[in-house]
Scaffold this motif. Structure first.
Motif, PDB file in Angstrom:
ATOM      1  N   LEU A 193      22.838 -23.846  35.398  1.00 32.68           N
ATOM      2  CA  LEU A 193      20.926 -22.776  35.161  1.00 32.68           C
ATOM      3  C   LEU A 193      20.716 -22.698  36.164  1.00 32.68           C
ATOM      4  O   LEU A 193      20.129 -21.745  36.741  1.00 32.68           O
ATOM      5  CB  LEU A 193      21.101 -24.169  34.308  1.00 32.68           C
ATOM      6  CG  LEU A 193      21.266 -24.495  32.969  1.00 32.68           C
ATOM      7  CD1 LEU A 193      20.438 -25.711  32.018  1.00 32.68           C
ATOM      8  CD2 LEU A 193      20.953 -23.542  32.012  1.00 32.68           C
ATOM      9  N   MET A 194      20.931 -23.458  37.029  1.00 35.90           N
ATOM     10  CA  MET A 194      20.080 -22.579  38.225  1.00 35.90           C
ATOM     11  C   MET A 194      20.993 -21.131  39.277  1.00 35.90           C
ATOM     12  O   MET A 194      20.537 -20.803  40.099  1.00 35.90           O
ATOM     13  CB  MET A 194      20.522 -23.902  39.364  1.00 35.90           C
ATOM     14  CG  MET A 194      19.993 -24.998  39.405  1.00 35.90           C
ATOM     15  SD  MET A 194      19.371 -26.334  40.719  1.00 35.90           S
ATOM     16  CE  MET A 194      21.002 -27.571  39.613  1.00 35.90           C
ATOM     17  N   ASN A 195      22.136 -21.554  38.557  1.00 33.93           N
ATOM     18  CA  ASN A 195      22.190 -19.422  39.153  1.00 33.93           C
ATOM     19  C   ASN A 195      21.986 -18.507  38.066  1.00 33.93           C
ATOM     20  O   ASN A 195      22.092 -17.709  38.694  1.00 33.93           O
ATOM     21  CB  ASN A 195      23.416 -20.024  38.687  1.00 33.93           C
ATOM     22  CG  ASN A 195      24.517 -20.550  40.023  1.00 33.93           C
ATOM     23  OD1 ASN A 195      23.915 -21.352  41.165  1.00 33.93           O
ATOM     24  ND2 ASN A 195      26.162 -20.988  40.171  1.00 33.93           N
ATOM     25  N   ILE A 196      21.158 -18.940  37.202  1.00 32.36           N
ATOM     26  CA  ILE A 196      20.723 -17.866  36.233  1.00 32.36           C
ATOM     27  C   ILE A 196      19.588 -17.133  37.240  1.00 32.36           C
ATOM     28  O   ILE A 196      18.630 -17.239  37.750  1.00 32.36           O
ATOM     29  CB  ILE A 196      20.190 -18.208  34.951  1.00 32.36           C
ATOM     30  CG1 ILE A 196      21.287 -18.771  34.123  1.00 32.36           C
ATOM     31  CG2 ILE A 196      19.803 -17.485  33.868  1.00 32.36           C
ATOM     32  CD1 ILE A 196      20.956 -19.938  32.438  1.00 32.36           C
ATOM     33  N   PRO A 197      19.681 -16.185  37.612  1.00 28.90           N
ATOM     34  CA  PRO A 197      18.795 -15.442  38.036  1.00 28.90           C
ATOM     35  C   PRO A 197      17.314 -15.438  37.258  1.00 28.90           C
ATOM     36  O   PRO A 197      16.703 -15.416  36.460  1.00 28.90           O
ATOM     37  CB  PRO A 197      19.154 -13.552  37.885  1.00 28.90           C
ATOM     38  CG  PRO A 197      20.455 -13.736  37.891  1.00 28.90           C
ATOM     39  CD  PRO A 197      20.809 -14.538  36.870  1.00 28.90           C
ATOM     40  N   GLU A 198      16.553 -15.802  38.219  1.00 30.62           N
ATOM     41  CA  GLU A 198      15.205 -16.521  38.104  1.00 30.62           C
ATOM     42  C   GLU A 198      14.234 -15.413  37.654  1.00 30.62           C
ATOM     43  O   GLU A 198      13.019 -15.537  36.446  1.00 30.62           O
ATOM     44  CB  GLU A 198      14.260 -16.884  39.772  1.00 30.62           C
ATOM     45  CG  GLU A 198      13.163 -17.726  39.060  1.00 30.62           C
ATOM     46  CD  GLU A 198      12.913 -18.805  38.049  1.00 30.62           C
ATOM     47  OE1 GLU A 198      11.956 -19.135  37.214  1.00 30.62           O
ATOM     48  OE2 GLU A 198      14.423 -19.348  38.408  1.00 30.62           O
TER      49      GLU A 198
END
Lengths: 279, 466
Positions: free
Chosen positions: B343-348
């Motif tokens: 999830l944290m890898n999804i580009p902000e």
């Protein structure tokens, strides 16, 4: 500003309730293992008498349920299973990931397909093969059964090896390294996460397996592992007398596994997502 | 496109096969006397050309094989078509004036050893082909005045050029012994009548063709209706167990990872802790908790929430809901563990851009988070789905397949095909039917996952990093 504070409050409440639900059975297990009153169930949740007797009995009253012996059995099986399967998994996945040979693709598919048969379907046959070798009801047979299928779990480690750039291998080969040396001196040192993952999963398997050991050991109580042994404690005849001891035994084996698991957590994620995380 | 590729592949294998047959005979015809002899005496092509160790190893294998076949192998092969004719029985011993038990044939062992002999023969045959190739190769090298590889060179090759053969040797031997032989054995069992009334050593069983499959697909109404109902339930279960766990788990992970939420590690650990408790412990506890007179019912009754106990595991429909819900309890921590990192890898900026376009959180989840997660975790989802079809633990330890039903043959309402298979072998000793079911499960599972595996990006982009 105010809206987000309320939202956060709701989120905290939600998280508290859900995590309470998730942890509750574990707390209940621990409380039951410390319960002094006899019997399988009580009509209340929190024990009235607190005691360590269940744990002490578990390790001292070994006539009917020899828990210390089962514990050592499981440890013995787990250590050897872990060594053999780790070697097999790493070798197989390295071969499929890094070496190119004629039968690679067909072999990979065949092994993948083999892994899809319901495992214990072959237990009857395995039982008789072990019998032909004179190994039934022994701990060695358990080790063989647990590590015999290890090759079929190759794809997670293979997925990891695939992510190591091949140019490193090629550079080493140009420098005169053999493929054997590349494996030991280059690939393995770079693969710590997947090695830890493989070691821990194969170490934990014998502690939690229940089916295979019940088919192989049948009535040989001395060679039971903890899972099968504990199961005997809560059969209909024994549950009233031994339920609290069962809980104590469950806590005893849950502790090392919990510790191992917390260590392995980050490797676990690397392992599971290695095969797919590179979309 | 796919079909074309597939037929091309088959053609490729066929020509490969044809060529190897051709070169096999050509080698014999063009061979000198040494090569010709090596077509009958394994290893001769090596011994006569000073590759003593390799040659004698081949020769030893041939001698061993012939001796074994003479002693036992041929007997087992000859018994395969009938699986034994002599039933164990009592024979009147005239001299001692008593009945003696005469040792009869044991169909099961005959089948098992028959299969082993065939596999052994296949292995020896492959070795035989390899050694003819070596003989031909040696002859060619001599004619071209090249040196013949020494044993030392062969060993060195095993750690370099042929490293794959070295490291795959043990895995493959173990797999053959503990997976392939048992599997062939069990597949063949589906074509026999090995059930309660045909138990070796007291009785024999024999081949019945595809009778068992006919029974499952309609000839035996009770069997086929049981099979159909369990199949439908297995698929419903697998879909719910896989996707509910997946989506709810992602949602939980999103909530934990949300900005402004503190103690992330604490929340995550609270959930993940449940993975560490062995499943057979937590599931058996659950089954005791949810029992008709179990703790949960007692509690609910004490607080006057309900008057009568809720049949969590004893009502056909409620039991099905219960196992799915408990499985959510079992499965969500795994999803949280795996997805929170991704999830944290999804580009902000994806989220920010969509916010500017006026998307709400729900739309963000449907159009950004879910597609991204699906893309990355497809292989994980497939393994989960297959694992759930064969999910023995949850059902067996939680509900034991119950409640029992008279409409089902040896199965309960929550039984999956696998747990039915287990009951058929352990309680009912109907190995023939169990193997038939096993084959059917296998066909469903393997076609499904082979197709998806080969289409998923992880397999396609195997060499991407090279």
């Amino acid at each position: 500003m105010k809206k987000s504070t309320i939202l956060n409050a709701i989120t905290y409440l939600f998280l508290s309730i859900t995590s309470f639900i998730w942890v509750l059975p574990i707390v209940w297990l621990i409380m039951q293992s410390l319960r002094g009153e006899p019997g399988a169930f009580t009509s209340y949740v929190i024990p009235k008498i607190w005691t360590f007797d269940n744990y002490i009995k578990l390790f001292t009253e070994t006539k009917l349920f020899n828990f210390p012996r089962w514990f050592l059995n499981t440890l013995f099986v787990a250590v050897f299973t872990c060594i053999i399967s780790t070697i097999i998994v790493l070798l197989t996945s390295y071969a499929f990931s890094r070496l190119r040979f004629k039968m690679r693709k067909p072999l990979m598919n065949v092994i993948l397909v083999l892994g899809m048969f319901p495992g214990f379907m072959s237990m009857v046959a395995i039982y008789h093969i072990l019998k032909a070798f004179g190994l039934t009801q022994s701990l060695i047979s358990l080790i063989l059964v647990y590590s015999g299928g290890a090759a079929m779990g190759y794809y997670i480690a293979k997925g990891f090896f695939d992510t190591i750039p091949r140019s490193i291998d090629e550079a080493a080969i140009i420098d005169g390294a053999t493929k054997n040396q590349v494996f030991w001196k280059i690939t393995l040192p770079m693969s710590k996460p997947i090695i830890v993952y493989t070691i821990l999963t194969s170490f934990i398997a014998p502690w939690v397996d229940f089916i295979f050991v019940s088919v192989i050991m049948k009535d040989n109580y001395q060679n039971y592992t903890v899972a099968l042994g504990l199961y005997q404690m809560i059969t209909r005849e024994n549950i009233t007398a031994y339920f609290t001891q069962f809980c104590a035994g469950a806590v005893v084996i849950a502790i090392p596994i919990t510790i191992l698991f917390i260590i392995m957590q980050k490797y676990y994620v690397t392992g599971v997502t290695a095969g797919g995380a590179k979309g | 496109m796919e079909d074309k590729k597939f037929s091309l592949k088959i053609k490729e294998y066929l020509t490969l096969f044809k060529n190897s047959i051709k070169s096999f005979f050509e080698g014999f015809i063009k061979g000198d006397i040494i090569t010709k002899i090596s077509y009958f005496v394994m290893g001769f092509g090596s011994i006569a050309r000073k590759q003593y160790i390799k040659g004698f190893l081949f020769l030893l294998i041939q001698i061993f094989y012939i001796v074994y076949m003479m002693k036992n192998g041929l007997y087992y092969l000859s018994m395969l078509p009938t699986l034994g004719v002599n039933t164990q029985g009592e024979v009147w011993d005239e001299a001692a004036q008593i009945f003696r038990i005469s040792k009869g044939d044991n169909s099961m062992l005959l089948l098992l050893f028959g299969v082993s002999v065939i596999l052994l023969s296949v292995v020896v045959f492959v070795l035989y082909i390899i050694q003819t190739k070596i003989a031909v190769e040696n002859q060619k090298r001599i004619e071209e005045n090249k040196t013949i590889s020494k044993f030392k060179d062969d060993i060195r090759d095993l750690f370099d050029k042929n490293f794959h053969a070295t490291i795959l040797f043990f895995p493959i031997v173990l797999t053959i012994l503990f997976t392939v032989i048992p599997l062939i054995f069990m597949i063949l069992m589906a074509f026999t009548n090995f059930d309660k009334n045909h138990q070796p050593p007291g009785n024999l069983f024999t081949w019945v063709g595809v009778n068992n499959f006919k029974n499952v697909f309609g000839k035996n109404p009770l069997w086929s209706s049981t099979f159909l109902r369990l199949l439908v339930w297995t698929i419903i279960w697998a879909i719910f167990a896989t996707f509910l766990n997946y989506i709810l788990g992602i949602l939980m992970a999103i909530i934990i990872e949300k900005k402004g939420i503190k103690f992330k590690k604490f929340w995550r650990t609270a959930f993940v802790l449940t993975i560490a408790v062995p499943q057979f412990v937590s599931l058996m506890l659950m089954s005791k908790l949810l029992h008709d007179q179990g703790t949960l019912n007692i509690l609910l009754q004490q607080f006057k929430i309900i008057d009568k106990f809720i049949p969590f595991l004893s009502d056909p429909f409620i039991a099905k809901v219960t196992v799915i819900v408990v499985n959510i309890w079992v499965g969500i921590p795994y999803t949280i563990l795996i997805t929170s990192g991704i999830l944290m890898n999804i580009p902000e900026d994806l989220y920010e851009a969509s916010k500017l376009d006026g998307a709400n959180s729900f739309q963000q989840f449907i159009y950004i988070t879910l597609p991204y997660m699906l893309h990355v975790t497809t292989p994980y989802l497939i393994t989960q789905f297959v694992g759930n079809i064969n999910n023995f633990n949850v059902i067996f330890l939680l509900s034991g397949g119950g409640p029992l039903s008279l409409n089902l043959y040896q199965a309960g309402e929550t039984d999956l095909l696998v747990t039915w298979l287990y009951k058929l072998t352990v309680n009912e000793q109907n190995y023939a039917l169990a193997s038939t079911i096993g084959i059917i499960i296998f066909v469903i599972v393997s076609t499904f996952s082979l197709i998806v595996y080969n289409k998923s990006s992880a397999v396609q982009s195997e060499d991407e990093f090279s």
